[in-house]
Write a protein that holds these residues in place. Structure first.
Motif, short mmCIF file in Angstrom:
data_model
loop_
_atom_site.label_atom_id
_atom_site.label_comp_id
_atom_site.label_asym_id
_atom_site.label_seq_id
_atom_site.Cartn_x
_atom_site.Cartn_y
_atom_site.Cartn_z
N GLY A 183 0.78 -1.23 0.00
CA GLY A 183 0.00 0.00 0.00
C GLY A 183 0.80 1.27 0.00
N ALA A 184 2.13 1.17 -0.12
CA ALA A 184 2.99 2.34 0.10
C ALA A 184 3.02 3.30 -1.07
N THR A 185 3.27 4.57 -0.76
CA THR A 185 3.61 5.55 -1.78
C THR A 185 5.07 5.34 -2.14
N ILE A 186 5.34 5.20 -3.44
CA ILE A 186 6.68 4.88 -3.92
C ILE A 186 7.28 6.09 -4.62
N GLY A 187 8.53 6.41 -4.29
CA GLY A 187 9.21 7.51 -4.96
C GLY A 187 10.58 7.76 -4.36
N ARG A 188 11.39 8.62 -4.99
CA ARG A 188 10.91 9.54 -6.02
C ARG A 188 10.54 8.86 -7.33
N VAL A 189 11.23 7.74 -7.63
CA VAL A 189 10.97 7.07 -8.90
C VAL A 189 10.62 5.61 -8.64
N ALA A 190 9.47 5.19 -9.15
CA ALA A 190 9.05 3.80 -9.01
C ALA A 190 9.85 2.90 -9.94
N GLY A 191 10.07 1.67 -9.51
CA GLY A 191 10.78 0.71 -10.34
C GLY A 191 12.28 0.87 -10.25
N ARG A 192 12.95 0.36 -11.27
CA ARG A 192 14.41 0.29 -11.26
C ARG A 192 15.02 1.28 -12.24
N ILE A 193 16.20 1.78 -11.88
CA ILE A 193 17.00 2.63 -12.76
C ILE A 193 18.36 1.96 -12.91
N ASN B 11 21.66 -1.86 -9.25
CA ASN B 11 20.66 -0.89 -9.71
C ASN B 11 20.00 -0.14 -8.55
N HIS B 12 19.33 0.93 -8.93
CA HIS B 12 18.51 1.73 -8.01
C HIS B 12 17.08 1.22 -8.08
N HIS B 13 16.42 1.09 -6.93
CA HIS B 13 15.08 0.50 -6.90
C HIS B 13 14.15 1.28 -5.98
N HIS B 14 12.97 1.64 -6.50
CA HIS B 14 11.89 2.26 -5.71
C HIS B 14 12.36 3.44 -4.85
N PHE C 272 11.04 12.30 -11.25
CA PHE C 272 9.87 12.00 -10.43
C PHE C 272 8.93 11.11 -11.22
N ASN C 273 8.62 9.95 -10.67
CA ASN C 273 7.71 8.99 -11.29
C ASN C 273 7.11 8.13 -10.19
N PRO C 274 6.12 8.65 -9.47
CA PRO C 274 5.59 7.95 -8.29
C PRO C 274 4.55 6.90 -8.67
N THR C 275 4.23 6.06 -7.69
CA THR C 275 3.11 5.14 -7.83
C THR C 275 2.64 4.75 -6.44
N GLN D 219 2.07 4.23 -13.65
CA GLN D 219 3.27 5.06 -13.67
C GLN D 219 3.73 5.25 -15.11
N MET D 220 4.75 6.08 -15.30
CA MET D 220 5.45 6.08 -16.57
C MET D 220 6.30 4.82 -16.62
N LEU D 221 6.72 4.42 -17.80
CA LEU D 221 7.48 3.20 -17.93
C LEU D 221 8.77 3.26 -17.11
N PRO D 222 9.12 2.17 -16.42
CA PRO D 222 10.32 2.17 -15.58
C PRO D 222 11.60 2.40 -16.40
N ASP D 223 12.59 3.00 -15.76
CA ASP D 223 13.89 3.31 -16.36
C ASP D 223 13.74 4.19 -17.60
N ALA D 224 12.70 5.01 -17.60
CA ALA D 224 12.43 5.87 -18.77
C ALA D 224 13.57 6.82 -19.08
N ILE D 225 14.35 7.19 -18.07
CA ILE D 225 15.44 8.13 -18.28
C ILE D 225 16.48 7.59 -19.27
N HIS D 226 16.54 6.28 -19.42
CA HIS D 226 17.51 5.66 -20.32
C HIS D 226 16.91 5.20 -21.64
N HIS D 227 15.61 5.44 -21.83
CA HIS D 227 14.94 4.97 -23.05
C HIS D 227 14.05 6.09 -23.59
#
Length: 346
Positions: free
Chosen positions: A71-81, A102-105, A172-175, A313-321
């Motif tokens: 149930g948590a608020t995830i950020g700053r960026v959800a998923g993996r970078i 990698n960086h996660h959640h 910023f890409n929360p979920t 959310q926006m697609l994960p690792d969007a900064i690299h794609h």
């Protein structure tokens, strides 16, 4: 609309409170100020039996001990970078590496392990949580002010509104990481739940769960949920992507429509249904695949496939794609996003 508040435990000597909204139909939404996390959503099944339909504990202690993201608020960026490395305004930024390489959640600790300020004077039917993420937290530049407003309506809708501003260019890409189990009994699992998504493409993953960068058609694969299909499809499949992940942990690209659900989840046995709407471009579907019975809910061990997360959310690792959308937030911009889950019975 009723609203109540109760002590939910304490973290580092600070009290944690759980807030509950209840509409005239008896539907309840409960959220605590630690992690701005949803702890319970209670609703009747087709026979009128009221149960909690999300995974959650009855006090804050297990959330701290096990960090399950329930149930948590995830950020700053959800998923993996990938590698936690990003380039912002021509400068390389190194984020915390907290899952393999990698960086996660958002790192550890991140939004799910922070106290959020609660607006006690919020309008009826809403709970408003605010957090100031300081410059440099887990490597992210900028002082980021985040507000998450949760609303419960008389139409049995749970609405999540995210807003944010920053004083430096950042990501910023929360979920919200809620896990649904519409049976109301986590030991039954969700493999017989039926899922439908307005999605023609999904993002395949590498061995470390970072997206490859490609988007593949769902047709002819266990990722085809354009019509209602059981979640066990992927778990029982021999598709390399589902075998490697014990099922689903994948982003699905959503067809955008303001007045049409992005998808729905149905439990045929209880008759409960969720339809969800979002302005985000994707939803990550995860079935609690890797939980190993290390903790209990209501005295019973939590096993794999005990719940399904529908993380908009926006697609994960969007900064690299470049084809994955924009997750950069600049000082002259204001972030806004909304996701709605609508509950009923069939």
């Amino acid at each position: 609309m009723k609203r109540s508040k109760r002590l939910f435990g304490e973290v580092d000597g600070r009290p944690v409170y759980e807030y509950t909204l209840e509409n005239s139909h008896g539907m309840q939404l409960s959220i605590m100020d630690y992690g701005a996390a949803v702890t319970a959503i209670k609703m009747p099944d087709k026979k009128g039996n009221v149960q909690n339909i999300v995974l959650g504990f009855d006090s804050v202690a297990p959330y701290v001990a096990y960090r399950p993201f329930y149930g948590a608020t995830i950020g700053r960026v959800a998923g993996r970078i990938a590698a936690g490395k990003v380039v912002l305004e021509g400068k390389e930024v190194q984020l915390m590496v907290n899952e393999g390489k990698n960086h996660h959640h958002g790192g550890i600790p991140a939004f799910e392990s922070r106290f959020w300020e609660v607006d006690e004077a919020a309008t009826e039917g809403t709970l408003v949580f605010t957090y100031l993420s300081p410059d440099g937290e887990n490597g992210y530049p900028g002082n980021l002010t985040v507000q998450v407003k949760h609303s419960l309506t008389e139409e049995n809708e749970w609405k999540i509104h995210y807003t944010a501003t920053t004083d430096k260019t950042t990501l910023f890409n929360p979920t919200n990481h809620v896990y649904f189990n519409l049976s109301g009994d986590h030991t039954k699992g969700v493999l017989n739940h039926m899922l439908q998504l307005e999605s023609d493409q999904y993002a395949p993953l590498k061995e470390d769960s970072i997206p490859t960068g490609s988007l593949l058609e769902v047709e002819g694969t266990p990722f085809d949920f354009r019509e209602l299909a059981p979640l066990k499809t992927g778990v029982e499949s021999d598709h390399p992507q589902t075998v490697a992940n014990r099922g689903y942990d994948h982003p699905f690209v959503l067809r955008q429509s303001a007045d049409h659900p992005a998808g729905q989840l149905v439990d045929p046995e209880s008759g409960r249904r969720i339809r969800f709407y979002t302005d985000r471009e994707s939803v990550v579907v995860y079935l609690n695949n890797w939980v190993e019975g290390a903790y209990e809910i209501e005295g019973r061990k939590v096993q794999p496939y005990s719940g399904i997360a529908l993380e908009t959310q926006m697609l994960p690792d969007a900064i690299h794609h470049p084809n994955f959308g924009e997750t950069i937030l600049k000082p002259d911009e204001a972030f806004y996003s909304e996701t709605t889950y609508q509950f009923d019975t069939l």
